[in-house]
Design a protein around this motif. Structure first.
Motif, PDB file in Angstrom:
ATOM      1  N   GLY A  56      11.739  28.422  -0.691  1.00 16.80           N
ATOM      2  CA  GLY A  56      11.061  29.710  -0.689  1.00 16.80           C
ATOM      3  C   GLY A  56      10.468  30.058  -2.040  1.00 16.80           C
ATOM      4  N   ARG A  57      10.516  29.106  -2.957  1.00 14.04           N
ATOM      5  CA  ARG A  57       9.972  29.368  -4.284  1.00 14.04           C
ATOM      6  C   ARG A  57       8.445  29.380  -4.208  1.00 14.04           C
ATOM      7  NH1 ARG A  57      12.845  25.697  -8.749  1.00 14.04           N
ATOM      8  NH2 ARG A  57      11.440  26.924 -10.036  1.00 14.04           N
ATOM      9  N   THR A  58       7.859  30.134  -5.105  1.00 15.32           N
ATOM     10  CA  THR A  58       6.407  30.246  -5.141  1.00 15.32           C
ATOM     11  C   THR A  58       5.858  29.559  -6.387  1.00 15.32           C
ATOM     12  OG1 THR A  58       6.597  32.416  -6.187  1.00 15.32           O
ATOM     13  CG2 THR A  58       6.341  32.370  -3.793  1.00 15.32           C
ATOM     14  N   TYR A  59       4.660  29.047  -6.252  1.00 18.29           N
ATOM     15  CA  TYR A  59       4.012  28.329  -7.327  1.00 18.29           C
ATOM     16  C   TYR A  59       2.560  28.781  -7.411  1.00 18.29           C
ATOM     17  CZ  TYR A  59       8.078  25.360  -6.670  1.00 18.29           C
ATOM     18  OH  TYR A  59       9.367  24.917  -6.548  1.00 18.29           O
ATOM     19  N   TYR A  60       2.050  28.846  -8.633  1.00 14.20           N
ATOM     20  CA  TYR A  60       0.700  29.348  -8.835  1.00 14.20           C
ATOM     21  C   TYR A  60      -0.059  28.509  -9.858  1.00 14.20           C
ATOM     22  CZ  TYR A  60       2.628  33.478  -6.572  1.00 14.20           C
ATOM     23  OH  TYR A  60       3.227  34.323  -5.673  1.00 14.20           O
ATOM     24  N   ALA A  61      -1.355  28.430  -9.656  1.00 18.31           N
ATOM     25  CA  ALA A  61      -2.209  27.862 -10.690  1.00 18.31           C
ATOM     26  C   ALA A  61      -2.228  28.825 -11.868  1.00 18.31           C
ATOM     27  CB  ALA A  61      -3.628  27.674 -10.151  1.00 18.31           C
ATOM     28  N   ASP A  62      -2.364  28.295 -13.053  1.00 17.15           N
ATOM     29  CA  ASP A  62      -2.358  29.144 -14.250  1.00 17.15           C
ATOM     30  C   ASP A  62      -3.450  30.209 -14.181  1.00 17.15           C
ATOM     31  OD1 ASP A  62      -1.461  26.484 -16.602  1.00 17.15           O
ATOM     32  OD2 ASP A  62      -0.232  27.773 -15.326  1.00 17.15           O
ATOM     33  N   LYS A  65      -2.039  33.145 -11.999  1.00 18.55           N
ATOM     34  CA  LYS A  65      -0.689  33.632 -12.234  1.00 18.55           C
ATOM     35  C   LYS A  65      -0.727  35.071 -12.731  1.00 18.55           C
ATOM     36  CE  LYS A  65       1.741  30.202 -13.466  1.00 18.55           C
ATOM     37  NZ  LYS A  65       2.367  29.109 -14.264  1.00 18.55           N
ATOM     38  N   GLY A  66       0.102  35.891 -12.122  1.00 22.70           N
ATOM     39  CA  GLY A  66       0.143  37.294 -12.502  1.00 22.70           C
ATOM     40  C   GLY A  66      -0.848  38.165 -11.737  1.00 22.70           C
ATOM     41  N   ARG A  67      -1.779  37.537 -11.032  1.00 21.57           N
ATOM     42  CA  ARG A  67      -2.774  38.296 -10.260  1.00 21.57           C
ATOM     43  C   ARG A  67      -2.647  38.058  -8.756  1.00 21.57           C
ATOM     44  NH1 ARG A  67      -8.031  37.105 -10.786  1.00 21.57           N
ATOM     45  NH2 ARG A  67      -7.683  34.914 -11.347  1.00 21.57           N
ATOM     46  N   PHE A  68      -2.220  36.883  -8.374  1.00 24.80           N
ATOM     47  CA  PHE A  68      -2.108  36.526  -6.953  1.00 24.80           C
ATOM     48  C   PHE A  68      -0.631  36.422  -6.577  1.00 24.80           C
ATOM     49  CE2 PHE A  68      -6.386  34.061  -6.360  1.00 24.80           C
ATOM     50  CZ  PHE A  68      -7.069  35.141  -6.921  1.00 24.80           C
ATOM     51  N   THR A  69      -0.342  36.753  -5.329  1.00 27.85           N
ATOM     52  CA  THR A  69       1.012  36.638  -4.803  1.00 27.85           C
ATOM     53  C   THR A  69       0.958  35.994  -3.418  1.00 27.85           C
ATOM     54  OG1 THR A  69       1.691  38.653  -5.981  1.00 27.85           O
ATOM     55  CG2 THR A  69       3.117  37.868  -4.198  1.00 27.85           C
ATOM     56  N   VAL A  70       1.717  34.933  -3.250  1.00 30.46           N
ATOM     57  CA  VAL A  70       1.788  34.248  -1.964  1.00 30.46           C
ATOM     58  C   VAL A  70       3.089  34.637  -1.274  1.00 30.46           C
ATOM     59  CG1 VAL A  70       2.827  32.174  -2.990  1.00 30.46           C
ATOM     60  CG2 VAL A  70       1.617  32.015  -0.796  1.00 30.46           C
ATOM     61  N   SER A  71       3.017  34.777   0.043  1.00 31.16           N
ATOM     62  CA  SER A  71       4.209  35.117   0.816  1.00 31.16           C
ATOM     63  C   SER A  71       4.080  34.526   2.213  1.00 31.16           C
ATOM     64  CB  SER A  71       4.394  36.634   0.882  1.00 31.16           C
ATOM     65  OG  SER A  71       3.281  37.241   1.519  1.00 31.16           O
ATOM     66  N   ARG A  72       5.184  34.566   2.944  1.00 35.66           N
ATOM     67  CA  ARG A  72       5.162  34.067   4.317  1.00 35.66           C
ATOM     68  C   ARG A  72       6.116  34.884   5.158  1.00 35.66           C
ATOM     69  NH1 ARG A  72       6.950  28.025   4.306  1.00 35.66           N
ATOM     70  NH2 ARG A  72       6.932  28.321   6.557  1.00 35.66           N
ATOM     71  N   ASN A  77       4.937  33.704  11.972  1.00 38.90           N
ATOM     72  CA  ASN A  77       4.125  32.494  11.734  1.00 38.90           C
ATOM     73  C   ASN A  77       2.863  32.808  10.940  1.00 38.90           C
ATOM     74  OD1 ASN A  77       5.908  30.750  13.085  1.00 38.90           O
ATOM     75  ND2 ASN A  77       4.991  31.260  15.055  1.00 38.90           N
ATOM     76  N   THR A  78       3.033  33.592   9.900  1.00 45.15           N
ATOM     77  CA  THR A  78       1.886  33.936   9.069  1.00 45.15           C
ATOM     78  C   THR A  78       2.214  33.736   7.600  1.00 45.15           C
ATOM     79  OG1 THR A  78       2.546  36.257   8.951  1.00 45.15           O
ATOM     80  CG2 THR A  78       1.005  35.656  10.707  1.00 45.15           C
ATOM     81  N   ALA A  79       1.182  33.552   6.820  1.00 49.54           N
ATOM     82  CA  ALA A  79       1.295  33.498   5.371  1.00 49.54           C
ATOM     83  C   ALA A  79       0.186  34.370   4.802  1.00 49.54           C
ATOM     84  CB  ALA A  79       1.166  32.067   4.861  1.00 49.54           C
ATOM     85  N   SER A  80       0.403  34.871   3.609  1.00 52.64           N
ATOM     86  CA  SER A  80      -0.575  35.761   3.000  1.00 52.64           C
ATOM     87  C   SER A  80      -0.799  35.401   1.544  1.00 52.64           C
ATOM     88  CB  SER A  80      -0.101  37.218   3.086  1.00 52.64           C
ATOM     89  OG  SER A  80       0.002  37.636   4.415  1.00 52.64           O
ATOM     90  N   LEU A  81      -1.965  35.749   1.077  1.00 55.80           N
ATOM     91  CA  LEU A  81      -2.286  35.602  -0.337  1.00 55.80           C
ATOM     92  C   LEU A  81      -2.868  36.934  -0.795  1.00 55.80           C
ATOM     93  CD1 LEU A  81      -2.400  33.598  -2.740  1.00 55.80           C
ATOM     94  CD2 LEU A  81      -4.803  33.229  -2.139  1.00 55.80           C
ATOM     95  N   GLN A  82      -2.076  37.679  -1.533  1.00 54.06           N
ATOM     96  CA  GLN A  82      -2.528  38.955  -2.076  1.00 54.06           C
ATOM     97  C   GLN A  82      -3.200  38.682  -3.412  1.00 54.06           C
ATOM     98  OE1 GLN A  82      -2.269  42.235  -0.766  1.00 54.06           O
ATOM     99  NE2 GLN A  82      -3.644  42.653  -2.478  1.00 54.06           N
TER     100      GLN A  82
END
Length: 126
Positions: A56-62, A65-72, A77-82
């Motif tokens: 469940g860990r999240t990873y981001y491109a540099d 980072k700090g602007r986008f948030t990924v979740s599921r 059965n959905t995922a989001s990118l805020q």
């Protein structure tokens, strides 16, 4: 197999926010790792963010980072990118991708994902 459909893209001004969604169908399960990638005109598809299926860990491109948030949400059965504080350089077609039991060490590598959505466009105006 897994079918993925992205939604939520659209024109946004610099500094604005947008939430992308990825709906999964087919053989979905909590063992599916989810990644977000983007492709700007004339550039290669690049990693944006991902969430591990077991950790469940999240990873981001540099760059995000700090602007986008990924979740599921496994139940839906959905995922989001805020995406917040969007910049013109974020302009791209955004894709969600999935694969079964992908280890966290592979999440940023597009070649490891077997399933892709059709993409959703996110133009950011300055």
């Amino acid at each position: 197999q897994v079918q993925l459909v992205e939604s939520g893209g659209g024109l946004v001004q610099a500094g604005g926010s947008l939430r992308l969604s990825c709906a999964a169908s087919g053989r979905t399960s909590s063992s599916v790792a989810i990644g977000w990638f983007r492709q700007a005109p004339g550039k290669e598809r690049e990693f944006v963010a991902a969430i591990g299926w077991i950790t469940g860990r999240t990873y981001y491109a540099d760059s995000v980072k700090g602007r986008f948030t990924v979740s599921r949400d496994n139940a839906k059965n959905t995922a989001s990118l805020q995406m917040t504080n969007l910049k013109p350089e974020d302009t791209a077609v955004y894709y969600c991708a999935a694969d079964y039991r992908l280890p966290d060490s592979k999440l940023a590598q597009k070649g490891w994902y077997a399933y892709w959505g059709q993409g959703t466009q996110v133009p950011v105006s300055s």
